[in-house]
Design a protein around this motif. Sequence first.
Motif, mmCIF file in Angstrom:
data_model
loop_
_atom_site.group_PDB
_atom_site.id
_atom_site.type_symbol
_atom_site.label_atom_id
_atom_site.label_comp_id
_atom_site.label_asym_id
_atom_site.label_seq_id
_atom_site.Cartn_x
_atom_site.Cartn_y
_atom_site.Cartn_z
ATOM 1 N N GLY A 168 0.809 -1.208 0.000
ATOM 2 C CA GLY A 168 0.000 0.000 0.000
ATOM 3 C C GLY A 168 0.837 1.250 0.000
ATOM 4 O O GLY A 168 1.961 1.276 -0.502
ATOM 5 N N ASP A 169 0.288 2.298 0.602
ATOM 6 C CA ASP A 169 0.901 3.624 0.599
ATOM 7 C C ASP A 169 2.017 3.688 1.639
ATOM 8 O O ASP A 169 1.764 3.584 2.841
ATOM 9 N N PRO A 170 3.266 3.885 1.221
ATOM 10 C CA PRO A 170 4.379 3.873 2.178
ATOM 11 C C PRO A 170 4.294 4.977 3.229
ATOM 12 O O PRO A 170 4.819 4.819 4.338
ATOM 13 N N LEU A 171 3.647 6.101 2.913
ATOM 14 C CA LEU A 171 3.583 7.188 3.889
ATOM 15 C C LEU A 171 2.751 6.817 5.113
ATOM 16 O O LEU A 171 2.848 7.476 6.147
ATOM 17 N N ALA A 172 1.950 5.759 5.005
ATOM 18 C CA ALA A 172 1.218 5.287 6.185
ATOM 19 C C ALA A 172 2.192 4.828 7.265
ATOM 20 O O ALA A 172 1.959 5.046 8.458
#
Length: 360
Positions: free
Chosen positions: A246-250
Amino acid sequence: MSVETRDVVADAADAAALASPPLLVIEPLDAYLDSVGMARGTLAWHRIGDGQANITYELRRGRDRLVLRRGPRPPFPPSAHDMVREARVVATVGAAGVPAPRVVAVCEDPDVIGVPFYLMELVEGHVLTDALPRGYADPRDRAATVNEAVDTLARLHQVPLEGDVAALGRPAGYLERQLRRFSQIWPLNTRREVPLVDQVGERLAAAVPSEPGASIVHGDFRLGNLMFAAPGLIAAVLDWEMAALGDPLADLGYLVATYTETGRPTTPMDLTRVTALPGFPTRAALVARYAEETGADVSMLPWYEALALWKSAIFCEAMHTRWLDGERPGDAFAPTLAEGVPALARAAAEALDRLEEGER
């Protein structure tokens, strides 16, 4: 009856006599350890850490030492605490070059200790939480330790999504799935009104960032889930239960949300309080280093921080409700969540306020 007596019993008859299931049942576990080739001898065990979700034990028998990882006492949703999936993730990321323990065996048979579990190699080192071990007095070592955590996260997010890694999940729509899932489980987890949890969920849904690309997402990346062999040297990344694509910034938002910094409001997710000591980098420094290592646009990071805090409020509420139901006997953390869950919701709202005000 002591907590230890409730947690570890000799055999199935002793387990059946308890009001709630134990965590280890020694007789069938001994037989299973024979089957996977662990050295013969008297089994000794020691619980590692104070995990509030999945539970970890060090096992010693003869010359061998292994780590057993299992879910909490049931009941829990069928999709939660999936040890078989977690073991597959650990093996996959390890093969991709991420520092992770080697998986030794996976037991899907609930007749052994009551739930599926897996065994992994024991990794030596220190976990930084409320106290610093020897060797971390120098401010330069403290900075190097946190910098290596950030760099490891950056390297994790740069693992190619190919082969077995690509099979770990479906990356598109990760943020929307997270919002939908946790919005659905909130009313199932609570018996009280905490309006701010619903309000934060609505604000998050109204401002979902465009996902910058996909990577492995650890889901619980914080200093307390890293084993350090020495200052600035990570031996293993632990606790892969929530890993996905998914989104790495999570992950970065979660690291920031769980990283204690002097002058910031504290929450139950301030899980590395040592970082308030002199020499540890600020949250802003963590974010800047990650951006430098990856080239990521971190302008929306307060949204991801709010997401981490909001999700934490929801799963912490589940712990609190289970404690109210008598399903977490002896748990000293769960009672604090009567006030801790609203505090998490307030911190999430404050992060969204910062985003609207153009601050990080």
